[in-house]
Design a protein around this motif. Structure first.
Motif, PDB file in Angstrom:
ATOM      1  N   ALA A  48      -5.785  15.654  27.281  1.00 10.26           N
ATOM      2  CA  ALA A  48      -6.911  16.295  26.337  1.00 10.26           C
ATOM      3  C   ALA A  48      -8.019  16.493  27.375  1.00 10.26           C
ATOM      4  CB  ALA A  48      -7.501  14.997  25.855  1.00 10.26           C
ATOM      5  N   ILE A  71     -10.174  20.138  27.707  1.00  3.84           N
ATOM      6  CA  ILE A  71     -11.807  20.296  27.488  1.00  3.84           C
ATOM      7  C   ILE A  71     -12.100  21.041  28.785  1.00  3.84           C
ATOM      8  CG2 ILE A  71     -13.681  19.086  27.737  1.00  3.84           C
ATOM      9  CD1 ILE A  71     -12.224  16.771  26.430  1.00  3.84           C
ATOM     10  N   VAL A  77     -14.445  22.760  21.321  1.00  2.69           N
ATOM     11  CA  VAL A  77     -13.796  21.718  21.342  1.00  2.69           C
ATOM     12  C   VAL A  77     -14.913  20.368  21.222  1.00  2.69           C
ATOM     13  CG1 VAL A  77     -11.912  22.620  22.595  1.00  2.69           C
ATOM     14  CG2 VAL A  77     -13.578  21.658  23.837  1.00  2.69           C
ATOM     15  N   ALA A 130     -13.654  16.652  21.342  1.00  4.63           N
ATOM     16  CA  ALA A 130     -13.885  16.067  22.850  1.00  4.63           C
ATOM     17  C   ALA A 130     -14.670  14.544  22.634  1.00  4.63           C
ATOM     18  CB  ALA A 130     -14.286  16.847  23.887  1.00  4.63           C
ATOM     19  N   TRP A 187      -7.815  12.908  18.148  1.00  3.10           N
ATOM     20  CA  TRP A 187      -8.557  13.871  18.789  1.00  3.10           C
ATOM     21  C   TRP A 187      -7.975  14.393  19.897  1.00  3.10           C
ATOM     22  CZ3 TRP A 187     -11.127  14.341  14.697  1.00  3.10           C
ATOM     23  CH2 TRP A 187     -11.169  13.110  13.662  1.00  3.10           C
ATOM     24  N   LEU A 195      -6.739  18.228  20.583  1.00  2.00           N
ATOM     25  CA  LEU A 195      -7.069  19.061  21.833  1.00  2.00           C
ATOM     26  C   LEU A 195      -5.835  19.469  22.521  1.00  2.00           C
ATOM     27  CD1 LEU A 195      -9.911  16.667  23.047  1.00  2.00           C
ATOM     28  CD2 LEU A 195     -10.025  19.148  22.371  1.00  2.00           C
TER      29      LEU A 195
END
Lengths: 581, 126
Positions: A362, A366, A376, A380, A410, A414
């Motif tokens: 993740a 980002i 994002v 994020a 999440w 991502l």
């Protein structure tokens, strides 16, 4: 062209074949053969083939130029059902995890006494899930034990439905939400927060709140702050943010009212979930993307703290208050006292690695979008805001698991977005590797301790016998903290004790291998006699965790001891009556 | 075109389908609950707890996504069941059969939605 036609016609068949192979595989697994490494290590080829077909079929459908939503949905349902019904099917529909029986008991108690009977009982003071179960149980003329085993599959299906909806609202790509939910199901399989419990219920409701927020409460333009610095940071974080779904002002107010109602249900059901939900909302408010953000935050905070205030003494005595300590590392260390014996340690390492990979993936997703963070920003923030909890609470060692749970949807989105941007053959290849790793590791985490945490129908029958035959007020002693107990409405009428020989359950000073020491401890509890329970799951527990260290010797020593009278025996349980007077 | 005819001619919109779901689930739940047998009773209890109230609300709100519509129907229903059940315990007025009112809410709201027709509540530019 021919390949495409083959996939179009063949993939529905792969789904059916996968389900059939899995079902046949489950029917061939011998419960007694499940060892310390769990179901996967003891499973047959059919079981593994079934899960593999479901995974491969779904990935193949995802790789098609025009994937069929109905088929992707069917694959997801098939996988979730396969993953979360395996253990209940193997164990004859008995609920997994000893603590589920406590929840059943509280619901039964509400169904029998129709009121809060003990204001010092934390379950009764946060009663929403238990009262809902009691209502359903009463209307359906069936005790919660008859459906508790299916809690995980029901909650996971419902969670997947909500997540699919949220991801669809957040992305334009129609296949990405399915990939993200597939990843999610692997990532969270191990965390075991979906059994019949207030936290599973609160989590589902929280997903509902997030669906409402994403659909109706995201502001079309970023809120303008008084300070220029804040506006600059927001401008950087929200660069190239896609436009949120449109909504009228009236609709937004209706949505806000719905959020407040659902949030109240969460607040009345569970102690920690409201604050994790509040953190997510607060993160969106700070980012300036929530319509009437500060008002929303204030309303939710008033509900949460208004409910907590009269019950704060209870939280204070059981969890050290809202702020139990600011040591992040200690709060993140998980359940205290786990001894990390061989099999448990290996399974633990697998899921720790999975968690690390999830958060690293993740973070990479980002970082790779640093020029267009707005794409994002929302997932994020929601992925990493739960970590704030670790700065204030350990929640009895469970806070880190809740952080993982609330972060994982999440993170999955991502990572899936990152994979979806890959070109050519790399995309299906990376999809396959990521999903296979997540599912394999997650399933090892879920199924690894099955022999410990799942109970046989014979064990449940023995528990029922105990409560039916032991007079109220009796002393019930478990030789290890792993047996169905407290599942009856009158559970508080019994003095249930676990031998103090396991550091995972509190002070550990008793040597179970020393029968006279055990007898002295039982006598010290002040009852004329005691029912002492030994079971198959307890033996597995002692072997898996290494504690209670003397369990095996005690079980052997008392079997021929005339002071220990067998009052009940079945293939998996022996109950003794010990007279101490 | 009148509101009534518009509604009846657009039964397959998301909110229209949700209205039908509210009515069908309410009727089915009550039928299962009054039928003999523990299995049908339990199915009816779950249906009553999981669909009618949420569908009664969501038939007026178009989320724009079928899965969101279904998911919020479930969540709102469960939240309502939990809150009403907890309130009954707090007030020491335990009457689980009061949840039958959920079915009435589902039928009334769903029918009103279908009869009133076309536009969902709070539509843009209203």
């Amino acid at each position: 062209m021919r390949r495409s036609l083959a996939l179009q016609l063949g993939l529905p068949g792969v789904l059916l074949a996968g389900i059939a192979a899995w079902a046949f595989g489950v029917s061939r697994i011998q419960r007694d053969a499940i060892g310390p490494y769990g179901v996967l290590a003891s499973a047959n080829a059919w079981f593994v083939l079934g899960l593999a077909l479901l995974l491969v079929g779904m990935l193949a459908e995802l790789s098609r130029s025009r994937p069929r939503s109905w088929l992707l949905g069917a694959y997801l349902i098939g996988l979730i059902v396969a993953i979360h019904t395996t253990v209940p099917l193997l164990y004859g529909g008995t609920p997994e995890y000893a603590w589920v029986y406590k929840h059943v008991g509280v619901a039964q108690e509400f169904g029998l006494y129709h009121r809060v009977t003990d204001s010092s009982n934390i379950y009764q003071e946060w009663p929403a899930l238990f009262t809902a179960v009691a209502s359903i149980s009463s209307l359906g003329s069936a005790g919660p034990l008859s459906f508790a085993a299916w809690g995980p599959v029901a909650f996971e299906l419902a969670d997947a439905l909500l997540l699919l909806g949220i991801f669809r609202l957040l992305t334009a790509d129609r296949r990405l939400p399915y990939l993200a939910v597939l990843l999610y199901e692997g990532l969270i399989a191990w965390v075991g927060q979906d059994y019949l419990s207030p936290q599973a219920f609160g989590y589902l409701l929280w997903l509902g709140i997030m669906a409402i927020v994403v659909r109706w409460l995201l502001a079309p333009t970023t809120e303008h702050a008084r300070w220029r610095f804040v506006n600059r940071v927001r401008g950087f974080l929200l660069a190239q943010r896609p436009a949120p779904p449109e909504a009228s002002t009236a609709m937004r107010w209706v949505a806000l009212a719905l959020v407040a109602v659902i949030y109240f249900a969460i607040v009345a059901a569970h102690q920690l979930t409201p604050y994790l939900a509040l953190l997510g909302i607060a993160a969106l408010v700070l980012l300036g993307v929530l319509w009437r953000g500060w008002l929303t935050l204030v309303i939710l905070a008033v509900i949460a703290f208004g409910f907590l205030a009269p019950r704060y003494g209870l939280i204070s005595s059981q969890f050290g208050g809202i702020f139990s300590g600011g040591d992040v590392f200690e709060n993140a260390s998980g359940s205290q006292g786990i001894m990390h014996k061989a099999a448990e340690a290996r399974t633990g390492e697998v899921v720790h690695l999975l968690a690390a990979l999830m958060w690293l993936g993740a973070a990479a997703a980002i970082a790779l979008r640093w020029r267009s963070l707005g794409r994002v920003a929302i997932p994020a923030l929601l992925a990493f805001s739960p970590f704030v909890v670790l700065g204030v609470q350990s929640y009895g060692g469970e806070a880190i698991y809740r952080v993982f749970l609330f972060s994982s949807p999440w993170c999955a989105l991502l990572i899936a977005e990152l994979i979806a941007e890959l070109r050519g053959a790399l995309r299906p290849l990376v999809s396959a590797v990521a999903c296979t790793v997540a599912l394999a590791a997650g399933l090892q985490g879920l199924y690894g301790p099955t022999a410990v945490y799942a109970f046989t129908p014979a064990e449940l029958t023995a528990s029922g016998w105990l409560y039916a035959h032991a007079a109220p007020g009796s002393l019930l002693v478990f030789a290890a903290d792993d047996f169905p107990g407290l599942e009856v409405a009158d559970y508080r009428a019994y003095d249930l004790q676990v031998m103090p020989a396991d550091p995972q359950s509190g002070p550990s000073w008793l040597d179970e291998a020393n029968v006279s020491q055990v007898e002295q401890w039982i006598a010290s509890l002040g009852h004329p006699s005691a029912y002492v329970v030994f079971s198959k799951s307890m033996a597995n527990y002692a072997s898996y965790f290494g504690y209670p260290a003397g369990y095996g010797q005690l079980a052997k020593a008392v079997s021929g001891n005339p002071a220990w009278r067998v009052v009940y025996r079945n293939p998996d349980v022996v109950i003794y009556q010990v007279t101490t007077g | 075109m009148s509101g009534r005819s518009l509604a009846l001619r657009q039964p397959w919109t998301r909110t229209g389908l949700t209205a039908w779901a509210a009515i069908a689930a309410s009727v089915a739940a009550v039928a299962l609950l009054v039928a003999p047998g523990r299995g049908p009773n339990l199915a009816g209890a779950f249906l009553l707890a999981c669909v009618p109230v949420g569908a009664a609300v969501m038939c007026w709100l178009d989320s724009g996504e079928g899965v969101v519509q279904a998911g919020l129907t479930l969540v709102i229903s469960l939240a309502a069941t939990a809150i009403v059940s907890a309130v009954m315990i707090w007030l020491t007025a335990w009457q689980p059969r009061a949840l039958f009112a959920f079915a009435a809410v589902g039928v009334v709201s769903g029918t009103a939605r279908l009869v009133r027709g076309g536009r969902p509540c709070c539509a843009l530019h209203q």
